[in-house]
Design a protein around this motif. Structure first.
Motif, mmCIF file in Angstrom:
data_model
loop_
_atom_site.group_PDB
_atom_site.id
_atom_site.type_symbol
_atom_site.label_atom_id
_atom_site.label_comp_id
_atom_site.label_asym_id
_atom_site.label_seq_id
_atom_site.Cartn_x
_atom_site.Cartn_y
_atom_site.Cartn_z
ATOM 1 N N GLN A 1 -15.446 33.312 -11.919
ATOM 2 C CA GLN A 1 -15.961 31.945 -12.001
ATOM 3 C C GLN A 1 -14.890 30.958 -11.521
ATOM 4 O O GLN A 1 -13.719 31.307 -11.375
ATOM 5 C CB GLN A 1 -16.368 31.618 -13.437
ATOM 6 C CG GLN A 1 -17.352 32.603 -14.060
ATOM 7 C CD GLN A 1 -18.653 32.665 -13.304
ATOM 8 O OE1 GLN A 1 -18.800 33.459 -12.383
ATOM 9 N NE2 GLN A 1 -19.610 31.834 -13.685
ATOM 10 N N PRO A 2 -15.262 29.680 -11.283
ATOM 11 C CA PRO A 2 -14.267 28.676 -10.886
ATOM 12 C C PRO A 2 -13.081 28.624 -11.850
ATOM 13 O O PRO A 2 -13.267 28.620 -13.072
ATOM 14 C CB PRO A 2 -15.076 27.376 -10.910
ATOM 15 C CG PRO A 2 -16.465 27.807 -10.572
ATOM 16 C CD PRO A 2 -16.642 29.141 -11.255
ATOM 17 N N PHE A 3 -11.882 28.589 -11.294
ATOM 18 C CA PHE A 3 -10.651 28.685 -12.076
ATOM 19 C C PHE A 3 -9.610 27.778 -11.415
ATOM 20 O O PHE A 3 -9.123 28.058 -10.325
ATOM 21 C CB PHE A 3 -10.185 30.146 -12.084
ATOM 22 C CG PHE A 3 -8.942 30.419 -12.892
ATOM 23 C CD1 PHE A 3 -8.851 30.041 -14.214
ATOM 24 C CD2 PHE A 3 -7.875 31.095 -12.322
ATOM 25 C CE1 PHE A 3 -7.720 30.317 -14.961
ATOM 26 C CE2 PHE A 3 -6.733 31.379 -13.049
ATOM 27 C CZ PHE A 3 -6.654 30.995 -14.372
ATOM 28 N N ILE A 4 -9.292 26.655 -12.072
ATOM 29 C CA ILE A 4 -8.355 25.657 -11.556
ATOM 30 C C ILE A 4 -7.132 25.637 -12.471
ATOM 31 O O ILE A 4 -7.268 25.438 -13.680
ATOM 32 C CB ILE A 4 -8.997 24.253 -11.516
ATOM 33 C CG1 ILE A 4 -10.320 24.282 -10.750
ATOM 34 C CG2 ILE A 4 -8.028 23.247 -10.906
ATOM 35 C CD1 ILE A 4 -10.186 24.634 -9.293
ATOM 36 N N HIS A 5 -5.927 25.821 -11.891
ATOM 37 C CA HIS A 5 -4.759 26.016 -12.759
ATOM 38 C C HIS A 5 -3.496 25.360 -12.187
ATOM 39 O O HIS A 5 -2.601 26.044 -11.692
ATOM 40 C CB HIS A 5 -4.520 27.509 -12.944
ATOM 41 C CG HIS A 5 -3.658 27.863 -14.119
ATOM 42 N ND1 HIS A 5 -2.453 27.250 -14.371
ATOM 43 C CD2 HIS A 5 -3.824 28.771 -15.108
ATOM 44 C CE1 HIS A 5 -1.921 27.770 -15.460
ATOM 45 N NE2 HIS A 5 -2.731 28.699 -15.921
ATOM 46 N N PRO A 6 -3.377 24.033 -12.277
ATOM 47 C CA PRO A 6 -2.131 23.390 -11.845
ATOM 48 C C PRO A 6 -1.005 23.448 -12.885
ATOM 49 O O PRO A 6 0.152 23.192 -12.555
ATOM 50 C CB PRO A 6 -2.562 21.945 -11.591
ATOM 51 C CG PRO A 6 -3.716 21.739 -12.515
ATOM 52 C CD PRO A 6 -4.425 23.060 -12.593
ATOM 53 N N SER A 7 -1.327 23.742 -14.150
ATOM 54 C CA SER A 7 -0.320 23.751 -15.208
ATOM 55 C C SER A 7 0.806 24.724 -14.878
ATOM 56 O O SER A 7 0.570 25.798 -14.315
ATOM 57 C CB SER A 7 -0.975 24.138 -16.538
ATOM 58 O OG SER A 7 -0.031 24.099 -17.588
ATOM 59 N N GLU A 8 2.035 24.374 -15.243
ATOM 60 C CA GLU A 8 3.195 25.188 -14.902
ATOM 61 C C GLU A 8 3.853 25.851 -16.112
ATOM 62 O O GLU A 8 4.077 27.051 -16.114
ATOM 63 C CB GLU A 8 4.223 24.340 -14.152
ATOM 64 C CG GLU A 8 3.708 23.830 -12.808
ATOM 65 C CD GLU A 8 4.776 23.130 -11.995
ATOM 66 O OE1 GLU A 8 5.975 23.299 -12.311
ATOM 67 O OE2 GLU A 8 4.425 22.417 -11.046
ATOM 68 N N THR B 1 -10.270 25.500 -16.603
ATOM 69 C CA THR B 1 -9.243 24.630 -16.035
ATOM 70 C C THR B 1 -8.034 24.631 -16.964
ATOM 71 O O THR B 1 -8.187 24.490 -18.185
ATOM 72 C CB THR B 1 -9.764 23.185 -15.883
ATOM 73 O OG1 THR B 1 -10.950 23.196 -15.082
ATOM 74 C CG2 THR B 1 -8.724 22.296 -15.238
ATOM 75 N N VAL B 2 -6.851 24.802 -16.395
ATOM 76 C CA VAL B 2 -5.617 24.750 -17.184
ATOM 77 C C VAL B 2 -4.741 23.663 -16.566
ATOM 78 O O VAL B 2 -4.249 23.808 -15.447
ATOM 79 C CB VAL B 2 -4.893 26.105 -17.191
ATOM 80 C CG1 VAL B 2 -3.719 26.065 -18.172
ATOM 81 C CG2 VAL B 2 -5.848 27.234 -17.569
ATOM 82 N N VAL B 3 -4.591 22.568 -17.303
ATOM 83 C CA VAL B 3 -3.889 21.407 -16.775
ATOM 84 C C VAL B 3 -3.146 20.716 -17.914
ATOM 85 O O VAL B 3 -3.603 20.728 -19.063
ATOM 86 C CB VAL B 3 -4.885 20.435 -16.094
ATOM 87 C CG1 VAL B 3 -5.947 19.958 -17.072
ATOM 88 C CG2 VAL B 3 -4.173 19.256 -15.454
ATOM 89 N N ASN B 4 -1.993 20.144 -17.623
ATOM 90 C CA ASN B 4 -1.187 19.435 -18.639
ATOM 91 C C ASN B 4 -0.882 20.331 -19.835
ATOM 92 O O ASN B 4 -0.856 19.874 -20.987
ATOM 93 C CB ASN B 4 -1.900 18.165 -19.098
ATOM 94 C CG ASN B 4 -2.171 17.206 -17.959
ATOM 95 O OD1 ASN B 4 -1.400 17.120 -17.006
ATOM 96 N ND2 ASN B 4 -3.286 16.490 -18.041
ATOM 97 N N ASP B 5 -0.664 21.615 -19.565
ATOM 98 C CA ASP B 5 -0.312 22.592 -20.597
ATOM 99 C C ASP B 5 -1.404 22.779 -21.646
ATOM 100 O O ASP B 5 -1.119 23.110 -22.802
ATOM 101 C CB ASP B 5 1.015 22.216 -21.275
ATOM 102 C CG ASP B 5 2.185 22.277 -20.307
ATOM 103 O OD1 ASP B 5 2.124 23.081 -19.362
ATOM 104 O OD2 ASP B 5 3.157 21.526 -20.495
#
Length: 246
Positions: free
Chosen positions: A74-81, A132-136
């Motif tokens: 499925q859609p998976f967006i992951h900018p978190s570091e 979505t994984v963003v801003n930890d």
């Protein structure tokens, strides 16, 4: 002479065996890119096998799962570091890291925190719209519009060893107000290790004690906007990689 012939045959067999072993080594392919220097690799046949994480800038190369990993489609967006959350095929849990991918643990949907009280703890794979994984923080959006998430990226100091604990007041079944106390060490796991529905702690009829934890305050019921993302929007895998040509 006979001994020399036997040694020659034996050495030939060893070379053939080594060649066969090398040829049988399972293929490795990149199945997800977070950005230009971070990615996931899968080693195995038919898009199943060992999963590895690499961050070239930080010099990190770590194993996420030793074997049997299957990609999430499925859609998976992951900018978190710093906080990484990699779901598996079924979407029933996450491999998580809170140190940029150096070490890995497990996160699950917490019992009793589903979108419907007394219902399932988390969504089924076919119910998931996106992750979505963003801003930890991790966010799981369902096709029904329900939202699950991990906590903000810190632990409530009141529940840490030596903390004061948390007092809270709720009405019982008779409408009488009662005060309860959450002791340090109780009231939920460490940040990022549990996923809960927004309904369970912030909905109009919330029912979990996450409501009173500092790391679950002021979280909107929507996935944060992601801007200037350069990674992939879902995992990719070639199931025929490494197989004999048909």
């Amino acid at each position: 002479m006979k001994l020399s012939q036997n040694l020659f045959i034996l050495s030939g067999l060893l070379v053939m065996t080594a060649c066969d072993t090398a040829a049988a080594a399972p293929p490795t392919q990149i199945v997800y890119r977070f950005d230009d220097h971070r990615y996931l690799e899968l080693t195995g046949y038919h898009c199943e096998g060992a999963l590895w994480f690499t961050d070239k800038k930080l010099g990190i190369h770590s194993q996420v799962q030793e074997q049997f990993y299957r990609i999430f489609t499925q859609p998976f967006i992951h900018p978190s570091e710093k906080y990484l959350a990699i779901t598996e095929y079924q979407g029933s849990g996450f491999f998580v890291s809170k140190d940029y991918g150096r070490t890995w643990g497990i996160a699950r949907f917490a019992p009793g925190t589903g979108a419907v009280q007394y219902g399932a703890d988390g969504p089924q794979r076919e119910e998931i719209e996106s992750i979505t994984v963003v801003n930890d923080q991790g966010y799981v959006l369902t096709k029904q519009g329900d939202l699950y998430m991990s906590s903000k990226p810190f632990d409530d100091p009141r529940l840490e060893p030596g903390g004061s604990g948390i007092d809270y007041t709720v009405a019982n079944s008779r409408g009488q107000m009662q005060t309860h106390h959450i002791r340090p060490g109780y009231g939920g796991g460490k940040w990022g290790n549990e996923y809960v529905s927004w309904n369970s702690f912030a909905g109009p009829k919330h029912w979990t004690i996450d409501t009173y934890r500092a790391n679950f305050q002021n979280i909107p019921n929507k996935v944060p906007a992601v801007k200037n993302y350069t990674g992939w929007d879902r995992m990719r895998c070639d199931p025929d990689l490494g197989l004999p040509a048909k």
